[in-house]
Design a protein around this motif. Structure first.
Motif, PDB file in Angstrom:
ATOM      1  N   MET A  73      33.764 -40.980   9.207  1.00  0.00           N
ATOM      2  CA  MET A  73      33.728 -41.869  10.361  1.00  0.00           C
ATOM      3  C   MET A  73      34.711 -43.022  10.156  1.00  0.00           C
ATOM      4  SD  MET A  73      30.383 -43.802  11.955  1.00  0.00           S
ATOM      5  CE  MET A  73      29.536 -42.252  12.190  1.00  0.00           C
ATOM      6  N   SER A  74      35.373 -43.438  11.213  1.00  0.00           N
ATOM      7  CA  SER A  74      36.353 -44.514  11.094  1.00  0.00           C
ATOM      8  C   SER A  74      35.658 -45.848  10.849  1.00  0.00           C
ATOM      9  CB  SER A  74      37.200 -44.613  12.365  1.00  0.00           C
ATOM     10  OG  SER A  74      36.440 -45.138  13.433  1.00  0.00           O
ATOM     11  N   ILE A  75      36.379 -46.753  10.205  1.00  0.00           N
ATOM     12  CA  ILE A  75      35.839 -48.081   9.933  1.00  0.00           C
ATOM     13  C   ILE A  75      35.481 -48.788  11.235  1.00  0.00           C
ATOM     14  CG2 ILE A  75      36.443 -50.379   9.084  1.00  0.00           C
ATOM     15  CD1 ILE A  75      37.992 -49.076   6.845  1.00  0.00           C
ATOM     16  N   GLU A  76      36.333 -48.639  12.254  1.00  0.00           N
ATOM     17  CA  GLU A  76      36.083 -49.297  13.535  1.00  0.00           C
ATOM     18  C   GLU A  76      34.779 -48.806  14.162  1.00  0.00           C
ATOM     19  OE1 GLU A  76      40.251 -49.606  12.437  1.00  0.00           O
ATOM     20  OE2 GLU A  76      38.911 -47.877  12.655  1.00  0.00           O
ATOM     21  N   ASP A  77      34.541 -47.494  14.107  1.00  0.00           N
ATOM     22  CA  ASP A  77      33.334 -46.941  14.720  1.00  0.00           C
ATOM     23  C   ASP A  77      32.084 -47.316  13.932  1.00  0.00           C
ATOM     24  OD1 ASP A  77      34.522 -45.761  16.917  1.00  0.00           O
ATOM     25  OD2 ASP A  77      35.002 -43.920  15.846  1.00  0.00           O
ATOM     26  N   VAL A  78      32.204 -47.325  12.607  1.00  0.00           N
ATOM     27  CA  VAL A  78      31.062 -47.739  11.785  1.00  0.00           C
ATOM     28  C   VAL A  78      30.719 -49.197  12.078  1.00  0.00           C
ATOM     29  CG1 VAL A  78      30.272 -48.195   9.438  1.00  0.00           C
ATOM     30  CG2 VAL A  78      31.459 -46.071   9.949  1.00  0.00           C
ATOM     31  N   ALA A  79      31.744 -50.043  12.157  1.00  0.00           N
ATOM     32  CA  ALA A  79      31.516 -51.462  12.442  1.00  0.00           C
ATOM     33  C   ALA A  79      30.842 -51.635  13.795  1.00  0.00           C
ATOM     34  CB  ALA A  79      32.843 -52.223  12.400  1.00  0.00           C
ATOM     35  N   ARG A  80      31.326 -50.904  14.798  1.00  0.00           N
ATOM     36  CA  ARG A  80      30.770 -51.025  16.150  1.00  0.00           C
ATOM     37  C   ARG A  80      29.323 -50.540  16.193  1.00  0.00           C
ATOM     38  NH1 ARG A  80      33.889 -47.701  18.325  1.00  0.00           N
ATOM     39  NH2 ARG A  80      35.619 -49.157  18.556  1.00  0.00           N
ATOM     40  N   ASN A  81      29.040 -49.441  15.513  1.00  0.00           N
ATOM     41  CA  ASN A  81      27.708 -48.846  15.592  1.00  0.00           C
ATOM     42  C   ASN A  81      26.676 -49.570  14.735  1.00  0.00           C
ATOM     43  OD1 ASN A  81      26.125 -46.675  16.766  1.00  0.00           O
ATOM     44  ND2 ASN A  81      25.915 -45.892  14.685  1.00  0.00           N
ATOM     45  N   THR A  82      27.123 -50.373  13.780  1.00  0.00           N
ATOM     46  CA  THR A  82      26.183 -51.101  12.925  1.00  0.00           C
ATOM     47  C   THR A  82      26.169 -52.598  13.216  1.00  0.00           C
ATOM     48  OG1 THR A  82      27.876 -51.306  11.189  1.00  0.00           O
ATOM     49  CG2 THR A  82      26.349 -49.439  11.034  1.00  0.00           C
ATOM     50  N   GLY A  83      26.935 -53.036  14.215  1.00  0.00           N
ATOM     51  CA  GLY A  83      26.934 -54.451  14.567  1.00  0.00           C
ATOM     52  C   GLY A  83      27.596 -55.316  13.525  1.00  0.00           C
ATOM     53  N   SER A  84      28.578 -54.759  12.815  1.00  0.00           N
ATOM     54  CA  SER A  84      29.301 -55.512  11.799  1.00  0.00           C
ATOM     55  C   SER A  84      30.734 -55.729  12.278  1.00  0.00           C
ATOM     56  CB  SER A  84      29.274 -54.748  10.467  1.00  0.00           C
ATOM     57  OG  SER A  84      29.832 -55.521   9.431  1.00  0.00           O
ATOM     58  N   SER A  85      31.571 -56.289  11.420  1.00  0.00           N
ATOM     59  CA  SER A  85      32.976 -56.487  11.752  1.00  0.00           C
ATOM     60  C   SER A  85      33.831 -55.574  10.883  1.00  0.00           C
ATOM     61  CB  SER A  85      33.389 -57.946  11.535  1.00  0.00           C
ATOM     62  OG  SER A  85      33.352 -58.274  10.154  1.00  0.00           O
ATOM     63  N   VAL A  86      35.002 -55.245  11.377  1.00  0.00           N
ATOM     64  CA  VAL A  86      35.922 -54.406  10.600  1.00  0.00           C
ATOM     65  C   VAL A  86      36.260 -55.087   9.278  1.00  0.00           C
ATOM     66  CG1 VAL A  86      38.253 -53.437  10.552  1.00  0.00           C
ATOM     67  CG2 VAL A  86      36.877 -53.281  12.640  1.00  0.00           C
ATOM     68  N   LYS A  87      36.426 -56.413   9.320  1.00  0.00           N
ATOM     69  CA  LYS A  87      36.757 -57.154   8.105  1.00  0.00           C
ATOM     70  C   LYS A  87      35.662 -57.014   7.053  1.00  0.00           C
ATOM     71  CE  LYS A  87      37.843 -61.811   6.429  1.00  0.00           C
ATOM     72  NZ  LYS A  87      37.999 -63.242   6.802  1.00  0.00           N
ATOM     73  N   GLN A  88      34.398 -57.122   7.480  1.00  0.00           N
ATOM     74  CA  GLN A  88      33.289 -56.993   6.532  1.00  0.00           C
ATOM     75  C   GLN A  88      33.239 -55.598   5.934  1.00  0.00           C
ATOM     76  OE1 GLN A  88      30.871 -59.164   5.335  1.00  0.00           O
ATOM     77  NE2 GLN A  88      32.182 -60.742   6.203  1.00  0.00           N
ATOM     78  N   ILE A  89      33.466 -54.588   6.756  1.00  0.00           N
ATOM     79  CA  ILE A  89      33.462 -53.210   6.253  1.00  0.00           C
ATOM     80  C   ILE A  89      34.578 -53.027   5.231  1.00  0.00           C
ATOM     81  CG2 ILE A  89      33.718 -50.782   6.878  1.00  0.00           C
ATOM     82  CD1 ILE A  89      31.138 -51.920   7.879  1.00  0.00           C
ATOM     83  N   GLU A 112      36.004 -55.291   3.384  1.00  0.00           N
ATOM     84  CA  GLU A 112      35.779 -56.077   2.172  1.00  0.00           C
ATOM     85  C   GLU A 112      34.761 -55.434   1.244  1.00  0.00           C
ATOM     86  OE1 GLU A 112      34.682 -60.050   3.132  1.00  0.00           O
ATOM     87  OE2 GLU A 112      36.720 -60.705   3.587  1.00  0.00           O
ATOM     88  N   HIS A 113      33.715 -54.841   1.818  1.00  0.00           N
ATOM     89  CA  HIS A 113      32.584 -54.408   0.994  1.00  0.00           C
ATOM     90  C   HIS A 113      32.455 -52.898   0.831  1.00  0.00           C
ATOM     91  CE1 HIS A 113      30.970 -58.465   0.676  1.00  0.00           C
ATOM     92  NE2 HIS A 113      31.199 -58.617   1.962  1.00  0.00           N
ATOM     93  N   TYR A 114      33.170 -52.116   1.647  1.00  0.00           N
ATOM     94  CA  TYR A 114      33.047 -50.660   1.558  1.00  0.00           C
ATOM     95  C   TYR A 114      34.446 -50.068   1.449  1.00  0.00           C
ATOM     96  CZ  TYR A 114      28.508 -52.012   3.380  1.00  0.00           C
ATOM     97  OH  TYR A 114      27.302 -52.629   3.572  1.00  0.00           O
ATOM     98  N   ASP A 115      34.831 -49.750   0.255  1.00  0.00           N
ATOM     99  CA  ASP A 115      36.201 -49.338  -0.031  1.00  0.00           C
ATOM    100  C   ASP A 115      36.374 -47.845   0.228  1.00  0.00           C
ATOM    101  OD1 ASP A 115      38.789 -49.425  -0.841  1.00  0.00           O
ATOM    102  OD2 ASP A 115      38.346 -49.379  -2.983  1.00  0.00           O
ATOM    103  N   HIS A 116      36.446 -47.461   1.484  1.00  0.00           N
ATOM    104  CA  HIS A 116      36.603 -46.055   1.843  1.00  0.00           C
ATOM    105  C   HIS A 116      37.632 -45.926   2.963  1.00  0.00           C
ATOM    106  CE1 HIS A 116      33.082 -45.102  -0.532  1.00  0.00           C
ATOM    107  NE2 HIS A 116      32.438 -46.049   0.106  1.00  0.00           N
ATOM    108  N   ILE A 117      38.173 -44.729   3.105  1.00  0.00           N
ATOM    109  CA  ILE A 117      39.073 -44.425   4.215  1.00  0.00           C
ATOM    110  C   ILE A 117      38.344 -43.474   5.147  1.00  0.00           C
ATOM    111  CG2 ILE A 117      41.266 -43.374   4.882  1.00  0.00           C
ATOM    112  CD1 ILE A 117      42.352 -44.150   2.165  1.00  0.00           C
ATOM    113  N   ALA A 118      38.360 -43.775   6.436  1.00  0.00           N
ATOM    114  CA  ALA A 118      37.604 -42.961   7.387  1.00  0.00           C
ATOM    115  C   ALA A 118      38.486 -42.536   8.551  1.00  0.00           C
ATOM    116  CB  ALA A 118      36.407 -43.748   7.896  1.00  0.00           C
ATOM    117  N   ASN A 119      38.065 -41.497   9.238  1.00  0.00           N
ATOM    118  CA  ASN A 119      38.785 -40.968  10.394  1.00  0.00           C
ATOM    119  C   ASN A 119      37.999 -41.225  11.669  1.00  0.00           C
ATOM    120  OD1 ASN A 119      40.830 -39.801   8.745  1.00  0.00           O
ATOM    121  ND2 ASN A 119      39.408 -38.130   8.252  1.00  0.00           N
TER     122      ASN A 119
END
Length: 442
Positions: free
Chosen positions: A371-387, A389-396
């Motif tokens: 899953m892309s960082i943008e979609d994870v951020a949107r679906n969990t109510g977080s920010s792309v920056k927070q994702i 900073e704290h989750y070092d992964h590459i997503a699609n």
């Protein structure tokens, strides 16, 4: 009988010194008429010597005159007095329960220790700058060094923690300025420190650890001394599974009511985050994994077992309600006890896991699933920056199917709460609950 004696006019008629008669050691009192202030200010000079009393009265007059010109309260208040008598009641009345607990806990532990006895108008940029050094060393050299480290605290505060405390201080001092308690708003900035820890991977559960925890809780939830304990255990099991399946913050799940659960156009569960939470300035939708509907259905069955003849009021009843119908907001401690029993309280780096670790696990494995960082951020109510900073992964990139679909059989076996037939029955129960009229609508 007491009476006034030795009355003397001072300050060109704008004040008076006097003593009470009939006492062995009469202390001088002063009564002042301050320009711009209605009424009199009466204070004890604290001395029996006239010259000392006159000096006290003159100094007091100058100080109070300055405060009136600056539109400040005549009575000076310490930070502790302001925080306890006015700020906490104001926060409790105007902010959410979550924010009130945050202000109260942070203030009692840190702010009062540093600012407590300072007069609020004397707290300047220098005093605030000193706070950050105090805060960084609180558990190594300060008051916290002799106490047991709380489960939700770190020896070295992260940048996010300091930013949060800066936000709380800013709120507080803005309130002081608006109400004319201080002459100006101090500049609140965080001093950079090379010892600040870098953002790190947050405590989460490896998949084998989650499988171990779920297996332990399946047995644990069948215990309990009485009906109260049995209900609390089973509901905590539902709560934990839902958190792992949704990635929501614990406080968001605590505040979920049945009205906050809905269905997407594709027939999947949708969660509407209520306003009284961290992200709750407006309602926001989340799409959890398919297994979330099984845990919410389990919670629905528990509710019907408690009140089989009472219709569900979807607008007021909580999804994950304790035995008394209130949110399971006090379940953090119980969950930590379960983790300790299962040998999972500490992660490999020695950090305590909490209910929040379930959210971190969800985010981690959504990213690993592509899953892309943008979609994870949107679906969990977080920010792309927070994702980042704290989750070092590459997503699609992905679509809604990937938001709610468990990717392979291994994940299905690990995340599922019951077998397929039971899952269908539970889903039907939840659907009936979501579509049944409430007491108010019936």
């Amino acid at each position: 009988m007491s009476f006034y004696s030795d009355e003397k006019d001072i300050l060109g008629g704008r004040g008076k010194l006097y003593r009470r008669g009939g006492v062995k050691k009469p202390i001088w009192q002063c009564r002042l008429n301050i320009r711009g202030y209605k009424g009199y200010v009466v204070r004890s000079c604290g001395t029996t010597d006239y010259e000392d009393a006159l000096i006290f009265a003159r100094d007091l007059y100058d100080d109070l005159s300055f405060r009136v010109r600056q539109k400040l309260p005549l009575q000076r208040r310490t930070f502790r007095t302001f925080w306890q008598s006015e700020w906490l009641p104001h926060v409790q009345k105007t902010l959410s329960i979550h924010r009130h607990k945050l202000h109260k806990g942070t203030g009692e532990r840190y702010f009062l220790s540093h600012f407590g006895d300072s007069f609020i108008e004397d707290i300047d940029e220098r005093k605030i700058a000193a706070y950050w050094l105090f805060r960084r060393t609180y558990y190594t050299e300060g008051p916290g060094s002799t106490r047991k480290l709380p489960a939700n605290a770190a020896i070295h505060p992260s940048k996010k923690t300091l930013d949060m405390e800066k936000s709380l201080l800013t709120q507080m001092f803005k309130y002081m300025k608006v109400n004319s308690y201080i002459p100006h708003m101090p500049l609140i900035t965080i001093n950079k420190d090379d010892s600040d820890p870098l953002p790190e991977r947050r405590p989460h559960f490896e998949m084998y650890e989650w499988e171990k925890l779920r297996a332990h809780m399946q047995k644990w939830k069948e215990g309990g001394y009485n009906a109260f304990h049995q209900h609390q255990r089973k509901m905590l099991y539902c709560l934990v599974g839902f958190l792992m399946s949704s990635g929501l913050r614990p406080n968001e799940v605590f505040n979920l009511r049945w009205i906050n659960l809905g269905v997407t156009e594709k027939g999947r569960l949708k969660v509407i985050i209520p306003k009284a939470t961290k992200t709750g300035y407006k309602d926001r939708d989340r799409v959890p994994l398919e297994t979330a509907i099984q845990y919410s259905s389990d919670a629905a069955i528990l509710r019907h077992q408690r009140h089989p003849d009472k219709p569900v009021d979807r607008k007021t009843e909580y999804v994950f309600a304790g035995y008394n119908g209130e949110p399971m907001a006090q379940s953090h401690k119980l969950f930590c006890q379960v983790l300790e029993e299962a040998g999972l309280l500490k992660d490999p780096h020695g950090r305590n896991r909490t209910l929040y670790s379930l959210r971190h696990s969800f985010i981690t494995y959504r990213l690993l699933a592509g899953m892309s960082i943008e979609d994870v951020a949107r679906n969990t109510g977080s920010s792309v920056k927070q994702i980042q900073e704290h989750y070092d992964h590459i997503a699609n990139e992905h679509k809604e199917d990937e938001l709610s679909f468990v990717p392979d059989n291994h994940f299905e076996n690990v995340w599922a709460s019951s077998d397929q037939d039971a899952s269908v029955a539970l889903t039907q129960t939840l659907e009936r609950l979501l579509t049944a009229p409430t007491e108010n609508e019936a």
